[in-house]
Design an enzyme around this catalytic site. Structure first.
Site, PDB file in Angstrom:
ATOM      1  CG  ASP A  88      -2.056  -0.919   1.193  1.00 38.64           C
ATOM      2  OD1 ASP A  88      -2.080  -1.788   0.309  1.00 38.64           O
ATOM      3  OD2 ASP A  88      -2.946  -0.781   2.053  1.00 38.64           O
ATOM      4  CG  HIS A 148       1.301  -8.990   0.499  1.00 39.01           C
ATOM      5  ND1 HIS A 148       0.420  -9.989   0.835  1.00 39.01           N
ATOM      6  CD2 HIS A 148       1.294  -8.119   1.552  1.00 39.01           C
ATOM      7  CE1 HIS A 148      -0.112  -9.741   2.028  1.00 39.01           C
ATOM      8  NE2 HIS A 148       0.406  -8.605   2.474  1.00 39.01           N
ATOM      9  CB  SER A 251      10.569   2.311   4.382  1.00 41.46           C
ATOM     10  OG  SER A 251      11.816   2.726   3.866  1.00 41.46           O
TER      11      SER A 251
END
Length: 292
Positions: A88, A148, A251
């Site tokens: 995200d 992911h 980050s």
């Protein structure tokens, strides 16, 4: 250059990050609740998506920040040829490695760039990606902080590259030359059915913790030299959309793909908001052989 970015050149990066880590892992109820409430309020964190929506239920600020989501709120793009967005956040930049006239270089912002060799810590590793595609995803403090897999891959090697811990916010990205090739980072090399794929976890100021699903905490400890670990004998295969790692704050994740295998989604561009599982790119031809 803004005053905060200018100041970051002289700040003790690792000491500040170590202090922030102690606070993040503190289970002191006042410290924990103050940190969580401050971030939820300031950044508008949507806890309705979390597997545990009660902010008071988390044992520490880090537990809150690396929170799991409900299984139904992120789904993988149904196109079997779609490589997936790994995190995200927002797209910082994406495009062709070496485009238009700079062999092996990755665009950062406002005329700034760095080489794939600098990012990966190895010129030979970078050759496989020259002319390929890259996507840089920035995770802000409000975002889901688990990363992911864009595609099914077999873990070949990790490379821990030492460096600074500059902020990776938009102002720093615009001002600090070669930022992502200067910060501490963990490069994860995967073998896939279309060839090599690299997923780079870039640390940042107060954001220096990186964990992987195969070995736990990787950063810190901070590296003094480039450290390579060969994982091929372990036979670690991670499926498309599976969790691979997490940041102990926010980050940046950078995905590198080899040339000729995929086209980046035309919907993506600088500052595009993205979510785990949406299409990052699409293979130009069906996969030829299993990654395992």
């Amino acid at each position: 250059m803004d005053p905060i970015t200018r100041l970051s050149y002289v700040l003790p990066h690792r000491w500040l990050s170590a202090l922030a880590r102690r606070l993040a892992y503190s289970e002191n109820p006042r410290v924990r609740r103050w940190l969580i409430d401050t971030v939820v309020r300031r950044f508008g964190v949507d806890l309705t998506e979390a597997a545990e929506p009660d902010a008071g239920a988390y044992a520490s600020f880090n537990a809150f920040f690396t929170r799991a989501l409900r299984a139904d709120v992120r789904v993988a793009d149904p196109d079997p040829r779609a490589l997936l967005v790994p995190a995200d956040g927002r797209v910082s930049q994406c495009g062709t490695i070496g485009h238009p006239d700079e062999r092996g270089r990755i665009f950062q912002a406002k005329g700034r760039s760095f080489t794939a060799a600098e990012l990966l810590g190895d010129a030979a590793d970078a050759e496989a990606f020259d002319g390929g595609a890259f996507a840089t995803i920035y995770l802000s403090p409000r975002d889901y902080h688990r990363v992911h897999m864009p595609w099914t891959g077999r873990l070949r090697e990790t490379v821990h590259v030492p460096g600074r811990l500059f902020s990776v916010g938009p102002s720093a990205v615009s001002a600090v030359p070669r930022l992502f090739a200067r910060n501490e980072r963990l490069v994860c090399h995967f073998d896939t059915d279309f060839g090599p794929m690299a997923v780079v976890m870039v640390g940042a100021m107060l954001v220096s913790g990186v964990e992987t699903v195969w070995s736990g905490v990787e950063i810190p400890k901070y590296a003094r030299r480039v450290t390579r670990r060969d994982w091929r004998a372990r036979g670690i295969v991670l499926e498309r959309f599976a969790e691979m790692a997490r940041f102990n704050y926010g980050s940046t994740v950078i995905v590198l793909l080899p040339p000729g295998v995929a086209e980046l989604s035309p919907a993506l561009g600088p500052e595009s908001p993205v979510r785990v599982g949406q299409a990052l790119a699409r293979l130009r031809a069906p996969a030829a052989r299993p990654a395992s």
